[in-house]
Design a protein around this motif. Structure first.
Motif, short mmCIF file in Angstrom:
data_model
loop_
_atom_site.label_atom_id
_atom_site.label_comp_id
_atom_site.label_asym_id
_atom_site.label_seq_id
_atom_site.Cartn_x
_atom_site.Cartn_y
_atom_site.Cartn_z
N HIS A 21 0.85 -1.20 0.00
CA HIS A 21 0.00 0.00 0.00
C HIS A 21 0.89 1.26 0.00
O HIS A 21 1.73 1.41 0.89
N ASP A 23 0.13 4.25 0.81
CA ASP A 23 -0.05 5.04 2.03
C ASP A 23 0.40 4.29 3.28
O ASP A 23 0.38 4.86 4.37
N PHE A 110 -8.88 8.48 -0.37
CA PHE A 110 -8.23 8.76 0.92
C PHE A 110 -7.21 9.90 0.84
O PHE A 110 -6.79 10.43 1.86
N MET A 159 -12.75 0.76 -0.81
CA MET A 159 -12.65 0.50 0.63
C MET A 159 -13.92 -0.21 1.10
O MET A 159 -15.03 0.22 0.78
N GLY A 188 -9.45 -2.63 3.24
CA GLY A 188 -10.16 -2.15 4.42
C GLY A 188 -10.54 -3.27 5.36
O GLY A 188 -10.02 -4.37 5.27
N HIS A 217 -8.79 -8.09 -1.17
CA HIS A 217 -8.35 -8.52 0.17
C HIS A 217 -9.42 -9.48 0.70
O HIS A 217 -10.58 -9.08 0.88
N GLU A 220 -8.02 -12.62 5.01
CA GLU A 220 -6.89 -12.13 5.82
C GLU A 220 -7.28 -12.34 7.28
O GLU A 220 -6.62 -13.07 8.00
N HIS A 241 -3.77 -11.69 0.56
CA HIS A 241 -3.59 -12.50 1.79
C HIS A 241 -4.18 -13.91 1.59
O HIS A 241 -3.45 -14.83 1.30
N ASP A 299 3.24 -5.27 2.30
CA ASP A 299 1.92 -4.73 2.66
C ASP A 299 2.00 -3.26 3.12
O ASP A 299 1.55 -2.38 2.39
N ASP A 300 2.52 -3.01 4.31
CA ASP A 300 2.59 -1.63 4.85
C ASP A 300 3.88 -1.44 5.63
O ASP A 300 3.87 -1.40 6.87
#
Ligand SMILES: O=c1[nH]cnc2c1ncn2[C@@H]1O[C@H](CO)[C@@H](O)[C@H]1O
Length: 363
Positions: A21, A23, A110, A159, A188, A217, A220, A241, A299-300
């Motif tokens: 992601h 962000d 976002f 989302m 989300g 997604h 997960e 995931h 992922d993040d």
């Protein structure tokens, strides 16, 4: 995480990353810089303090983890320079990790402050629309590609809690197909809302109709039924995931037969509470044994204070991954990328060459 400090590079060869992601991959320095320029006060003023605030330190829940975005999204959202900059810096960071092809995802809504209802992150209404956000990210990625010699494509996220945004997302995917947007995603909080709302379903139908690639997604933290719905209703071509697919062995076997791609994120799965924190019990071990089609991803990395190297070293250290498996999974990842066929073939050949393999050597 402590392991981060002792992480070493276990697979220093060209890699593919399909699930990250934008962000969730911002440099802390950039957040501090932009906050200062915009005159926005943060609860921390050093990289160390701000990192501490943004990072999930212990295994949490997906909902708690998603709350971390509120610590810094208001700094970047609505700011043209910042959005272009995070996209450019993202490409630089990936190139440094040895990634030669990346698909990066984000929600244009976002990062916007107009043409979005409600306006996110308590921003005042401004003049940056989701449409312009996509153009800015495209520009930052394209500049990064030239500067760092890697290929960067993007995926736009719907989302789960905002079905009213989803038709807008698919329209942006269609509009910017020629500018590097390769697919649609649904991200989300799967734990709050398991069955996809009609808004998401309509967007995915439109995506399929228009040849926009689809990932979702699913599984997960949600049950295997979410994965089933992603495949059967949303016509997902890849699963974000997907760990809980293993709860439904009939579905799992069917997906193995279809060669469905699972976008696995080891470090993420521990810290979001998606999987047992004991990595030796991770679902990707079963995927590997079954020769499933999957990728390894960060992922993040901002929120997990991680790098792609940490995901690989974790797979090696706790899950018995070998160099041969790293090569196999990266070739599968390239084959499962959302590039047009000719570009995909070139990418796969690049890997064969870098790995010293003759094309079509079967595993
Ligand atoms: O692991 C995850 N599972 C579900 N949603 C996520 C995950 N990581 C990030 N996001 C969500 O996707 C948005 C767009 O990039 C992020 O803002 C975050 O809300």
């Amino acid at each position: 995480m402590a392991e981060h400090l002792t992480e070493h590079i276990v697979f220093n060869k060209p890699k593919i990353e399909l699930h990250v992601h934008l962000d969730g991959a911002i440099r802390v320095e950039t957040i501090l810089d932009v906050a200062e320029r915009r005159g926005i006060t943060l609860p921390a003023c050093t990289v160390k303090e701000m990192t501490h605030i943004c990072v999930v330190h212990q295994p949490a829940t997906l909902t708690e983890f998603l709350g971390k975005f509120t610590e810094y999204m208001h700094i970047i959202a609505g700011d043209r320079e910042a959005i272009k900059r995070i996209a450019y810096e993202f490409v630089e960071d990936k190139a440094k990790e040895g990634v030669i092809y990346v698909e990066v995802r984000y929600s244009p809504h976002f990062l916007a402050n107009t043409d979005v209802e409600p306006i996110p992150w308590n921003q005042k209404e401004g003049d940056l629309s989701p449409d312009e956000v996509v153009r800015l990210v495209n520009q930052g990625l394209a500049d990064g590609e030239k500067a760092f010699n890697i290929i960067a494509r993007s995926i736009l996220c719907c989302m789960r809690h905002m079905p009213s945004w989803s038709m807008g997302v698919v329209e942006l995917c269609k509009k910017y197909k020629k500018d590097g947007v390769v697919a649609i995603d649904l991200a989300g909080d799967e734990s709050l809302n398991c069955e996809a709302y009609p808004g998401h379903r309509m967007a995915y139908e439109e995506a399929e109709r228009c040849g926009v690639h689809r990932t979702v997604h699913a599984g997960e933290v949600g049950p295997a039924s979410v994965v089933k719905e992603a495949v059967e209703v949303l016509k997902a071509e890849r699963i974000g995931h997907g760990y809980n697919t293993l709860e439904d062995q009939v579905l799992y076997k069917q997906l193995l037969e279809q060669n469905m791609h699972f976008e696995v994120c080891p470090i993420s799965s521990k810290l979001t509470g998606a999987c047992d924190p004991d990595f030796t019990k991770h679902p990707v071990i079963t995927f590997r044994k079954d020769k499933a089609n999957y990728s390894l991803n960060t992922d993040d990395p901002l929120i997990f204070n991680s790098t792609l190297h940490l995901d690989y070293s974790t797979a090696q250290k706790y899950m018995g991954f070998t160099e041969e498996e790293f090569k196999r999974l990266n070739i599968n990842s390239a084959n499962s990328s959302f590039l047009p066929e000719k570009e995909k073939k070139d990418l796969v050949n690049k890997l064969y060459e870098a790995y010293g393999m003759v094309e079509n050597t079967g595993f």
